[in-house]
Design a protein around this motif. Structure first.
Motif, mmCIF file in Angstrom:
data_model
loop_
_atom_site.group_PDB
_atom_site.id
_atom_site.type_symbol
_atom_site.label_atom_id
_atom_site.label_comp_id
_atom_site.label_asym_id
_atom_site.label_seq_id
_atom_site.Cartn_x
_atom_site.Cartn_y
_atom_site.Cartn_z
ATOM 1 N N TRP A 1 0.823 -1.192 0.000
ATOM 2 C CA TRP A 1 0.000 0.000 0.000
ATOM 3 C C TRP A 1 0.867 1.255 0.000
ATOM 4 O O TRP A 1 1.965 1.255 0.573
ATOM 5 N N ASP A 2 0.377 2.288 -0.651
ATOM 6 C CA ASP A 2 1.082 3.560 -0.653
ATOM 7 C C ASP A 2 0.836 4.277 0.675
ATOM 8 O O ASP A 2 -0.209 4.890 0.880
ATOM 9 N N VAL A 3 1.820 4.166 1.565
ATOM 10 C CA VAL A 3 1.772 4.906 2.827
ATOM 11 C C VAL A 3 2.977 5.835 2.880
ATOM 12 O O VAL A 3 3.460 6.187 3.961
ATOM 13 N N SER A 4 3.442 6.229 1.683
ATOM 14 C CA SER A 4 4.683 6.980 1.559
ATOM 15 C C SER A 4 4.525 8.356 0.930
ATOM 16 O O SER A 4 5.197 9.300 1.331
ATOM 17 N N SER A 5 3.681 8.454 -0.104
ATOM 18 C CA SER A 5 3.614 9.689 -0.891
ATOM 19 C C SER A 5 2.744 10.745 -0.220
ATOM 20 O O SER A 5 1.861 10.429 0.586
ATOM 21 N N LYS A 6 2.977 11.997 -0.594
ATOM 22 C CA LYS A 6 2.188 13.100 -0.061
ATOM 23 C C LYS A 6 0.713 12.930 -0.400
ATOM 24 O O LYS A 6 -0.168 13.275 0.396
ATOM 25 N N SER A 7 0.431 12.383 -1.588
ATOM 26 C CA SER A 7 -0.968 12.223 -2.001
ATOM 27 C C SER A 7 -1.720 11.275 -1.085
ATOM 28 O O SER A 7 -2.910 11.457 -0.816
ATOM 29 N N SER A 8 -1.033 10.255 -0.574
ATOM 30 C CA SER A 8 -1.695 9.291 0.307
ATOM 31 C C SER A 8 -1.633 9.713 1.771
ATOM 32 O O SER A 8 -2.435 9.249 2.584
ATOM 33 N N LEU A 9 -0.698 10.603 2.092
ATOM 34 C CA LEU A 9 -0.541 11.059 3.470
ATOM 35 C C LEU A 9 -1.240 12.392 3.698
ATOM 36 O O LEU A 9 -0.948 13.090 4.678
ATOM 37 N N SER A 10 -2.178 12.745 2.804
ATOM 38 C CA SER A 10 -2.926 13.993 2.927
ATOM 39 C C SER A 10 -4.410 13.740 2.740
ATOM 40 O O SER A 10 -4.810 12.911 1.903
ATOM 41 N N HIS A 11 -5.221 14.434 3.500
ATOM 42 C CA HIS A 11 -6.678 14.352 3.345
ATOM 43 C C HIS A 11 -7.062 14.830 1.946
ATOM 44 O O HIS A 11 -6.658 15.905 1.512
ATOM 45 N N ASN A 12 -7.834 14.002 1.234
ATOM 46 C CA ASN A 12 -8.254 14.297 -0.137
ATOM 47 C C ASN A 12 -7.074 14.546 -1.077
ATOM 48 O O ASN A 12 -7.154 15.354 -2.010
ATOM 49 N N GLY A 13 -5.966 13.821 -0.834
ATOM 50 C CA GLY A 13 -4.773 14.002 -1.649
ATOM 51 C C GLY A 13 -4.758 13.221 -2.942
ATOM 52 O O GLY A 13 -3.888 13.419 -3.780
ATOM 53 N N GLY A 14 -5.689 12.275 -3.103
ATOM 54 C CA GLY A 14 -5.780 11.526 -4.346
ATOM 55 C C GLY A 14 -5.103 10.177 -4.356
ATOM 56 O O GLY A 14 -5.168 9.455 -5.347
ATOM 57 N N GLY A 15 -4.434 9.804 -3.251
ATOM 58 C CA GLY A 15 -3.712 8.540 -3.202
ATOM 59 C C GLY A 15 -4.551 7.369 -2.720
ATOM 60 O O GLY A 15 -5.787 7.427 -2.687
ATOM 61 N N ASP A 16 -3.866 6.293 -2.324
ATOM 62 C CA ASP A 16 -4.553 5.071 -1.895
ATOM 63 C C ASP A 16 -5.503 5.320 -0.726
ATOM 64 O O ASP A 16 -6.608 4.767 -0.677
#
Length: 290
Positions: free
Chosen positions: A93-108
């Motif tokens: 799982w993507d628990v690394s990128s800013k997109s996944s570590l941000s609310h409504n960031g677009g990631g997993d």
């Protein structure tokens, strides 16, 4: 006579237990990441609760669902709650990128939040009864979801994970491995770890999910030190100390220790257990109030 009795039995309309894991092709939302969504609706729905079961690395929704050591299908059948099984499109799982570590960031994490929103509406779930669990990479994602979408989740029971934000990628890559974190070298203050959570959903001041986390003392994949850092993180978020308000040895089984840090944080330390701690359905369900 036996055949006639069997025919009569069928004619009574006795359920055939046809429930199966089913893929949802379009669960909506604007997230760029598109992990698969699979749902298990038991033959008899007796609860308006929802459990999200998140798989580990090198797995999938189907494999996790079929794993006899992962008991959430059995729990669903016994207590009648719906389960959602996200399926990653990458090895972990993507628990690394800013997109996944941000609310409504677009990631997993955003995509799984969309699955929750879809399921609440589709299956008439009580929004106050949404629970998340997972192991290893799925445990990491459980922590990330608690930080990025606290408004959607009531409680979390995660196994053998790391603090939310510990696997952050400095290169911006998604699903990146972080040797410093996995090796237990990401050591910081409780305030720092709490700030990491608060920064994932800046400005949020609502209710946060109750957190239960398990870790084995001889975990060679994700260092046991991550238990201490996770403890620092969530006790800080809830504004409580790292000194247990209650501690029970040999609970829930021999060589396990359960520590409560007020009503919203619970750590379970498994002595002599590696990666990852086996799922304990009854204890996790109790934490969820199921």
């Amino acid at each position: 006579m036996r055949f006639r009795a069997f025919v009569s039995f069928l004619a009574l309309g006795v359920p055939s237990f046809a429930a199966q894991l089913t893929q949802i092709q379009n669960y909506g939302g604007s997230a760029r990441a598109k992990p698969g969504m699979w749902v298990y609706v038991p033959d008899t729905v007796k609860s308006d609760a929802l459990v999200i079961a998140i798989h580990s690395c090198q797995s999938s929704a189907q494999k996790y669902f079929q794993n006899n050591k992962i008991p959430w299908k059995q729990g669903s059948d016994a207590k009648g709650y719906v389960t959602v099984w996200p399926s990653s499109t990458t090895e972990c799982w993507d628990v690394s990128s800013k997109s996944s570590l941000s609310h409504n960031g677009g990631g997993d994490s955003n995509a799984i939040a969309n699955m929750i929103t879809y399921a609440i509406k589709k299956y008439e779930i009580d929004p106050k009864k949404v629970f998340v669990t997972g192991g290893s990479s799925g445990g990491m994602m459980s922590n990330v979801l608690a930080a990025t979408y606290p408004e959607l989740i009531s409680a979390v029971s995660l196994y053998s994970g790391v603090p939310a934000g510990c696997f952050v990628s400095t290169s911006g890559a998604s699903a990146a491995w972080n040797n410093t974190c996995s090796g237990g070298q990401s050591i910081s203050t409780a305030e720092h770890w709490g700030d990491v959570v608060r920064g994932m959903y800046s400005g949020y001041n609502g209710t946060r999910p109750r957190m239960q986390f398990w870790h084995g003392s001889i975990d060679a994949t994700l260092s046991p030190k991550n238990y201490d850092e996770t403890l620092k993180q969530w006790t800080n978020v809830f504004g409580v100390t790292t000194t247990p308000t209650k501690s029970q040895k040999d609970t829930p089984e021999k060589n396990y220790r359960t520590d409560d840090f007020g009503p919203s944080v619970q750590g379970i330390w498994a002595v002599g257990v590696g990666h990852s701690v086996p799922s304990h359905l009854t204890i996790s369900e109790a934490w969820f109030g199921l």
